[in-house]
Motif scaffolding. Structure first.
Motif, PDB file in Angstrom:
ATOM      1  N   VAL A 289      13.520   1.159   2.552  1.00 60.77           N
ATOM      2  CA  VAL A 289      12.175   1.218   1.987  1.00 60.77           C
ATOM      3  C   VAL A 289      11.182   1.150   3.139  1.00 60.77           C
ATOM      4  O   VAL A 289      11.248   0.245   3.979  1.00 60.77           O
ATOM      5  CB  VAL A 289      11.918   0.073   0.995  1.00 60.77           C
ATOM      6  CG1 VAL A 289      10.492   0.163   0.443  1.00 60.77           C
ATOM      7  CG2 VAL A 289      12.916   0.133  -0.160  1.00 60.77           C
ATOM      8  N   ILE A 290      10.277   2.118   3.165  1.00 61.53           N
ATOM      9  CA  ILE A 290       9.328   2.261   4.272  1.00 61.53           C
ATOM     10  C   ILE A 290       7.937   1.862   3.801  1.00 61.53           C
ATOM     11  O   ILE A 290       7.462   2.356   2.773  1.00 61.53           O
ATOM     12  CB  ILE A 290       9.291   3.724   4.771  1.00 61.53           C
ATOM     13  CG1 ILE A 290      10.692   4.223   5.114  1.00 61.53           C
ATOM     14  CG2 ILE A 290       8.353   3.859   5.963  1.00 61.53           C
ATOM     15  CD1 ILE A 290      11.417   3.386   6.124  1.00 61.53           C
ATOM     16  N   THR A 291       7.285   0.981   4.547  1.00 61.08           N
ATOM     17  CA  THR A 291       5.888   0.651   4.282  1.00 61.08           C
ATOM     18  C   THR A 291       5.021   1.284   5.363  1.00 61.08           C
ATOM     19  O   THR A 291       5.052   0.844   6.521  1.00 61.08           O
ATOM     20  CB  THR A 291       5.655  -0.863   4.261  1.00 61.08           C
ATOM     21  OG1 THR A 291       6.461  -1.449   3.223  1.00 61.08           O
ATOM     22  CG2 THR A 291       4.194  -1.180   3.987  1.00 61.08           C
ATOM     23  N   PRO A 292       4.271   2.327   5.028  1.00 58.13           N
ATOM     24  CA  PRO A 292       3.393   2.950   6.024  1.00 58.13           C
ATOM     25  C   PRO A 292       2.192   2.058   6.344  1.00 58.13           C
ATOM     26  O   PRO A 292       1.862   1.122   5.600  1.00 58.13           O
ATOM     27  CB  PRO A 292       2.947   4.250   5.337  1.00 58.13           C
ATOM     28  CG  PRO A 292       3.951   4.476   4.254  1.00 58.13           C
ATOM     29  CD  PRO A 292       4.338   3.103   3.789  1.00 58.13           C
ATOM     30  N   SER A 293       1.548   2.365   7.444  1.00 57.42           N
ATOM     31  CA  SER A 293       0.318   1.669   7.803  1.00 57.42           C
ATOM     32  C   SER A 293      -0.785   2.030   6.810  1.00 57.42           C
ATOM     33  O   SER A 293      -0.638   2.940   5.985  1.00 57.42           O
ATOM     34  CB  SER A 293      -0.107   2.066   9.221  1.00 57.42           C
ATOM     35  OG  SER A 293      -0.297   3.478   9.301  1.00 57.42           O
ATOM     36  N   ALA A 294      -1.903   1.312   6.863  1.00 59.48           N
ATOM     37  CA  ALA A 294      -2.970   1.506   5.886  1.00 59.48           C
ATOM     38  C   ALA A 294      -3.499   2.935   5.880  1.00 59.48           C
ATOM     39  O   ALA A 294      -3.891   3.453   4.828  1.00 59.48           O
ATOM     40  CB  ALA A 294      -4.106   0.524   6.168  1.00 59.48           C
TER      41      ALA A 294
END
Length: 321
Positions: A289-294
């Protein structure tokens, strides 16, 4: 509320299995999600739901209609989940032993039972509930819930996520409104703030670029997509690697020591974020699971879930065709 006298309820109380199924079906998905928020694990939520339905079936003849059926079911579900946490009755999860010598982690990840919730299951909710539900499955929020005392977690979910009035939430928690208010205040004070937003086209683009580099063991390519504060965690393992250098060192050790060649990644969506089921030699080997930057231009965190059965929650095969 007045006494519930629907024909379906009366039939279910008399032992009609089809009537019972019709009675609880409108609440089944939201109750599963409620169990997940408290427990932080899909597998544990599945187990809890089986217990909830059994307890509801056995207890239905004594249901007097002093609350709605929905509130009554939430009381059963909340009680069962809190008992699971207190009794350490989660499914056992062994920390995997890597087939290589990993570098020293930056710190420990303290929620090893964490699993991500599939976005596809949110689509089964009533449309009016989906937006709030998507916010409440983000991994930052669910992780924060797991770090609170369980009754504070339940109070926060009941009041701030599900919008139960304080008095009704107190009834679900079998406590007084004053005590429930105290639980809620302490939970709000300790809840870590996080920014919730829907995945964008930029998020999906940077995640796919990551997937290409990751699948090719292109460690430099992965590192080029990370922010300065990026981190990598791998539940149920407790190691956490923080920063480009630490993540790069782990990925290089993994690529060099992994038997079976390179991964193939199949795209999905979890916890409101881009995700990929990992296949090694065509067999499912966990989930990313990837959380991108804002701004969607880089990657803030990578969660590599080392659970070889997790893909089944995402309706993906054990073996790639």
């Amino acid at each position: 509320m007045g006494r519930v006298t629907s024909a379906t309820l009366i039939a279910a109380q008399a032992g009609d299995g089809e009537a019972f199924a019709a009675l609880v079906e409108p609440y089944r998905r939201e109750l599963h999600l409620h169990c997940y928020r408290i427990l932080g694990s899909l597998d544990d939520a599945d187990d809890a739901m089986q217990e909830v339905l059994l307890a509801a079936w056995k207890g239905l003849p004594g249901f007097e209609g002093r609350s709605s059926v929905r509130t009554w079911l939430y009381r059963i579900a909340t009680t069962r989940c809190l008992n699971t946490v207190r009794g350490h009755a989660r499914r056992p999860r062994l920390e995997p032993v890597p087939p290589f010598d990993p570098p020293t982690p930056s710190k420990a990840f303290d929620v090893p039972h964490l699993q991500p919730y599939p976005d596809a299951l949110i689509d089964e909710l009533d449309p009016s509930h989906r937006a709030a539900a998507r916010e409440s499955i983000e991994l930052a929020f669910v992780t924060a819930l797991q770090r609170m005392p369980p009754r504070q977690t339940a109070a926060l979910i009941l009041c701030d996520v599900l919008d139960f009035p304080l008095r009704e939430a107190a009834g679900i928690l079998t406590t007084s409104p004053t005590a429930a208010k105290g639980l809620l205040q302490r939970a709000r004070a300790s809840a870590a703030p996080f920014e919730s937003r829907d995945a964008t086209a930029a998020d999906r683009d940077v995640a796919r670029r990551f997937a290409v580099a990751y699948a090719q063991d292109d460690v430099d390519g992965v590192i080029s997509l990370l922010t300065d504060e990026s981190w990598l965690a791998m539940p149920p393992a407790t190691e956490c690697y923080v920063g480009r250098a630490a993540i790069g060192a782990f990925l290089r050790a993994s690529a060099a020591g992994r038997p079976g060649g390179r991964y193939e990644l199949v795209e999905t969506s979890a916890a409101g974020r881009p995700a990929f089921v990992c296949y090694l030699q065509k067999r499912a080997r966990g989930l990313l699971v990837i959380t991108p930057s804002a701004d969607g231009t880089a990657i803030a965190s990578i969660m590599r879930f080392l659970d070889d059965g997790l893909h089944r929650h995402y309706d993906l095969p054990d073996v790639l065709d």
